[in-house]
Design a protein around this motif. Structure first.
Motif, PDB file in Angstrom:
ATOM      1  N   ARG A  60       0.835  -1.198   0.000  1.00  0.00           N
ATOM      2  CA  ARG A  60       0.000   0.000   0.000  1.00  0.00           C
ATOM      3  C   ARG A  60       0.871   1.249   0.000  1.00  0.00           C
ATOM      4  N   ARG A  61       1.949   1.251   0.820  1.00  0.00           N
ATOM      5  CA  ARG A  61       2.863   2.392   0.833  1.00  0.00           C
ATOM      6  C   ARG A  61       3.539   2.572  -0.521  1.00  0.00           C
ATOM      7  N   MET A  66       4.037   5.590  -5.539  1.00  0.00           N
ATOM      8  CA  MET A  66       3.991   5.613  -7.000  1.00  0.00           C
ATOM      9  C   MET A  66       2.907   6.570  -7.488  1.00  0.00           C
ATOM     10  N   TRP A  67       1.766   6.588  -6.820  1.00  0.00           N
ATOM     11  CA  TRP A  67       0.683   7.488  -7.194  1.00  0.00           C
ATOM     12  C   TRP A  67       1.107   8.937  -7.014  1.00  0.00           C
ATOM     13  N   GLN A  68       1.792   9.239  -5.875  1.00  0.00           N
ATOM     14  CA  GLN A  68       2.250  10.600  -5.633  1.00  0.00           C
ATOM     15  C   GLN A  68       3.308  11.002  -6.658  1.00  0.00           C
ATOM     16  N   PHE A  69       4.201  10.072  -6.997  1.00  0.00           N
ATOM     17  CA  PHE A  69       5.224  10.362  -7.996  1.00  0.00           C
ATOM     18  C   PHE A  69       4.581  10.648  -9.349  1.00  0.00           C
ATOM     19  N   GLY A  70       3.590   9.855  -9.723  1.00  0.00           N
ATOM     20  CA  GLY A  70       2.895  10.079 -10.990  1.00  0.00           C
ATOM     21  C   GLY A  70       2.186  11.417 -11.014  1.00  0.00           C
ATOM     22  N   ARG A  71       1.549  11.750  -9.896  1.00  0.00           N
ATOM     23  CA  ARG A  71       0.853  13.031  -9.808  1.00  0.00           C
ATOM     24  C   ARG A  71       1.840  14.196  -9.901  1.00  0.00           C
TER      25      ARG A  71
END
Length: 109
Positions: A60-61, A66-71
Motif C-alpha cells: 500500500r505504501r 507511485m501514485w504521488q510520484f505520478g501526480r
C-alpha cells in the motif's frame, strides 16, 4: 462394476466378528484426527493472514508513493507545457511588434 463395489465394501466394512468396542474407539480416533487436522488448518490460515498484513501495508505504501510520484510528474509536465506556451507567446508578441500589419500594393516604376 457392481462386483468391484461389493468387493470394496467387504474389504472396507467391519468384519462379522469385530469387537464393537474397537469399532467405537476407531471411529473416535478418526473423528479426533479430523478435528485436529481442521484445527491445524485454521491455525495455519490465521498465521498466514497475520503474516500477510505487513506485506499488504508495504504494498500500500509503495502504491501510494507511485501514485504521488505520478501526480508530481503530471504537474511538472503541465508546468513545463505552460512555461513553453508562455515563452512562445512572448516570442510572438516580440515578433508582432516589429511587423506592421496591413495591405500593400506594388506600384509600377
Amino acid at each position: 462394476m457392481r462386483i468391484y463395489i461389493r468387493q470394496l465394501q467387504q474389504k472396507v466394512g467391519p468384519r462379522p466378528g469385530a469387537n464393537p468396542l474397537m469399532m467405537i474407539v476407531s471411529w473416535l480416533v478418526m473423528g479426533l484426527l479430523l478435528i485436529v487436522g481442521l484445527f491445524l488448518g485454521l491455525v495455519f490460515l490465521l498465521v498466514g493472514w497475520i503474516l500477510l498484513l505487513p506485506l499488504m501495508w508495504k504494498r500500500r505504501r509503495e502504491l501510494k508513493s507511485m501514485w504521488q510520484f505520478g501526480r508530481a510528474a503530471k504537474q511538472a509536465q503541465q508546468r513545463a507545457r505552460q512555461q513553453h506556451d508562455a515563452a512562445q507567446q512572448q516570442q510572438r508578441n516580440r515578433q508582432d511588434s516589429s511587423v506592421i500589419d496591413g495591405e500593400y500594393r506594388v506600384k509600377d516604376d
